[in-house]
Design a protein around this motif. Structure first.
Motif, PDB file in Angstrom:
ATOM      1  N   GLY A   1       6.077   8.302   0.392  1.00 55.67           N
ATOM      2  CA  GLY A   1       6.507   9.346   1.310  1.00 55.67           C
ATOM      3  C   GLY A   1       8.017   9.370   1.456  1.00 55.67           C
ATOM      4  O   GLY A   1       8.669   8.334   1.373  1.00 55.67           O
ATOM      5  N   ARG A   2       8.546  10.574   1.650  1.00 51.11           N
ATOM      6  CA  ARG A   2       9.972  10.764   1.921  1.00 51.11           C
ATOM      7  C   ARG A   2      10.083  11.608   3.183  1.00 51.11           C
ATOM      8  O   ARG A   2       9.430  12.648   3.292  1.00 51.11           O
ATOM      9  N   PHE A   3      10.914  11.140   4.123  1.00 47.51           N
ATOM     10  CA  PHE A   3      11.031  11.815   5.413  1.00 47.51           C
ATOM     11  C   PHE A   3      12.501  11.976   5.775  1.00 47.51           C
ATOM     12  O   PHE A   3      13.263  11.012   5.732  1.00 47.51           O
TER      13      PHE A   3
ATOM     14  N   CYS B   1       0.809  -1.222   0.000  1.00 45.89           N
ATOM     15  CA  CYS B   1       0.000   0.000   0.000  1.00 45.89           C
ATOM     16  C   CYS B   1       0.839   1.267   0.000  1.00 45.89           C
ATOM     17  O   CYS B   1       0.296   2.349  -0.216  1.00 45.89           O
ATOM     18  N   GLY B   2       2.142   1.153   0.217  1.00 44.93           N
ATOM     19  CA  GLY B   2       2.949   2.360   0.226  1.00 44.93           C
ATOM     20  C   GLY B   2       4.429   2.097   0.141  1.00 44.93           C
ATOM     21  O   GLY B   2       4.897   0.968   0.312  1.00 44.93           O
ATOM     22  N   LEU B   3       5.143   3.154  -0.117  1.00 47.20           N
ATOM     23  CA  LEU B   3       6.602   3.158  -0.143  1.00 47.20           C
ATOM     24  C   LEU B   3       7.051   4.357   0.666  1.00 47.20           C
ATOM     25  O   LEU B   3       6.588   5.484   0.427  1.00 47.20           O
ATOM     26  N   LEU B   4       7.926   4.116   1.640  1.00 46.68           N
ATOM     27  CA  LEU B   4       8.469   5.185   2.475  1.00 46.68           C
ATOM     28  C   LEU B   4       9.981   5.197   2.345  1.00 46.68           C
ATOM     29  O   LEU B   4      10.618   4.141   2.389  1.00 46.68           O
ATOM     30  N   LEU B   5      10.532   6.375   2.199  1.00 50.24           N
ATOM     31  CA  LEU B   5      11.984   6.548   2.140  1.00 50.24           C
ATOM     32  C   LEU B   5      12.394   7.436   3.301  1.00 50.24           C
ATOM     33  O   LEU B   5      11.803   8.494   3.526  1.00 50.24           O
ATOM     34  N   PHE B   6      13.386   6.971   4.046  1.00 49.54           N
ATOM     35  CA  PHE B   6      13.846   7.692   5.228  1.00 49.54           C
ATOM     36  C   PHE B   6      15.315   8.051   5.075  1.00 49.54           C
ATOM     37  O   PHE B   6      16.129   7.216   4.685  1.00 49.54           O
ATOM     38  N   TYR B   7      15.619   9.296   5.435  1.00 45.56           N
ATOM     39  CA  TYR B   7      16.981   9.803   5.408  1.00 45.56           C
ATOM     40  C   TYR B   7      17.273  10.374   6.799  1.00 45.56           C
ATOM     41  O   TYR B   7      16.527  11.221   7.290  1.00 45.56           O
TER      42      TYR B   7
ATOM     43  N   VAL C   1      11.441   1.543   2.637  1.00 46.29           N
ATOM     44  CA  VAL C   1      10.508   0.702   3.385  1.00 46.29           C
ATOM     45  C   VAL C   1       9.222   0.506   2.578  1.00 46.29           C
ATOM     46  O   VAL C   1       8.527   1.471   2.263  1.00 46.29           O
ATOM     47  N   HIS C   2       8.921  -0.753   2.280  1.00 48.08           N
ATOM     48  CA  HIS C   2       7.702  -1.098   1.546  1.00 48.08           C
ATOM     49  C   HIS C   2       6.624  -1.461   2.567  1.00 48.08           C
ATOM     50  O   HIS C   2       6.829  -2.358   3.390  1.00 48.08           O
ATOM     51  N   VAL C   3       5.511  -0.760   2.507  1.00 49.49           N
ATOM     52  CA  VAL C   3       4.440  -0.883   3.491  1.00 49.49           C
ATOM     53  C   VAL C   3       3.349  -1.805   2.949  1.00 49.49           C
ATOM     54  O   VAL C   3       2.896  -1.646   1.813  1.00 49.49           O
ATOM     55  N   PHE C   4       2.925  -2.748   3.796  1.00 54.38           N
ATOM     56  CA  PHE C   4       1.911  -3.731   3.428  1.00 54.38           C
ATOM     57  C   PHE C   4       0.821  -3.800   4.489  1.00 54.38           C
ATOM     58  O   PHE C   4       1.064  -3.504   5.656  1.00 54.38           O
TER      59      PHE C   4
END
Length: 184
Positions: free
Chosen positions: A158-160, A90-96, A106-109
């Protein structure tokens, strides 16, 4: 650690600018077991390692021979005792993080069909929460930002950017997307 540009499992580079695309990436999963009948989600209190003391979904690193979905299902079983029939991306998150040269992809399920009973493991202590009363004050600082999109059934990227304290978000971008096909 693998270069995101050469490993086809890494998809963050599809949505990143040149500078972030060039960073080394680590590939992770994050799975939320949903109990739709009772409007609740299973979270785990992280007991050790990165993120300890926070409530989160279940997940971790994807092994070299696994697909991202296989990694998500394996991590859920290892950390909670639940065996998912499938996991819906359901989503893709990128963290820096300002003190790290490595991006977290991070692949969100969501897992809606699973068997077993949640059990405490060395890494996580599971607990059910109502989806309308999430304990965001005990979760990662970004969770309250993208959670509403996931609960509406929207796909998102999302990118954080976090300070070294892993609490303070200095910048964020969140977009609803029509497809995560690039994330296959």
């Amino acid at each position: 650690m693998t270069d995101a540009v050469t490993d086809p499992r890494f998809v963050g580079w599809h949505v990143e600018d040149d500078a972030h695309r060039a960073m080394p990436h680590r590939l992770y999963t994050l799975v939320f077991p949903m109990d739709s009948a009772r409007s609740r989600v299973l979270l785990g209190m992280k007991k050790r390692g990165f993120g300890s003391g926070k409530l989160n979904g279940f997940g971790g690193k994807v092994e070299p021979a696994e697909t991202v979905e296989q990694g998500a299902i394996r991590e859920l079983a290892e950390e909670s005792g639940l065996v998912a029939a499938a996991a819906a991306r359901c989503g893709l998150l990128l963290f820096y993080f300002e003190d790290s040269p490595v991006a977290m992809e991070v692949h969100v399920f969501q897992a809606r069909e699973y068997s077993g009973v949640p059990v405490e493991t060395d890494e996580m202590r599971p607990e059910w929460f109502g989806v309308d009363s999430m304990p965001f004050d005990r979760m990662w600082a970004d969770d309250h930002i993208w959670w509403p999109l996931m609960m509406r059934g929207d796909l998102f990227v999302g990118r954080f950017w976090f300070k070294a304290d892993q609490v303070t978000i200095t910048r964020s971008e969140l977009d609803r997307v029509d497809s995560l096909d690039f994330a296959q």
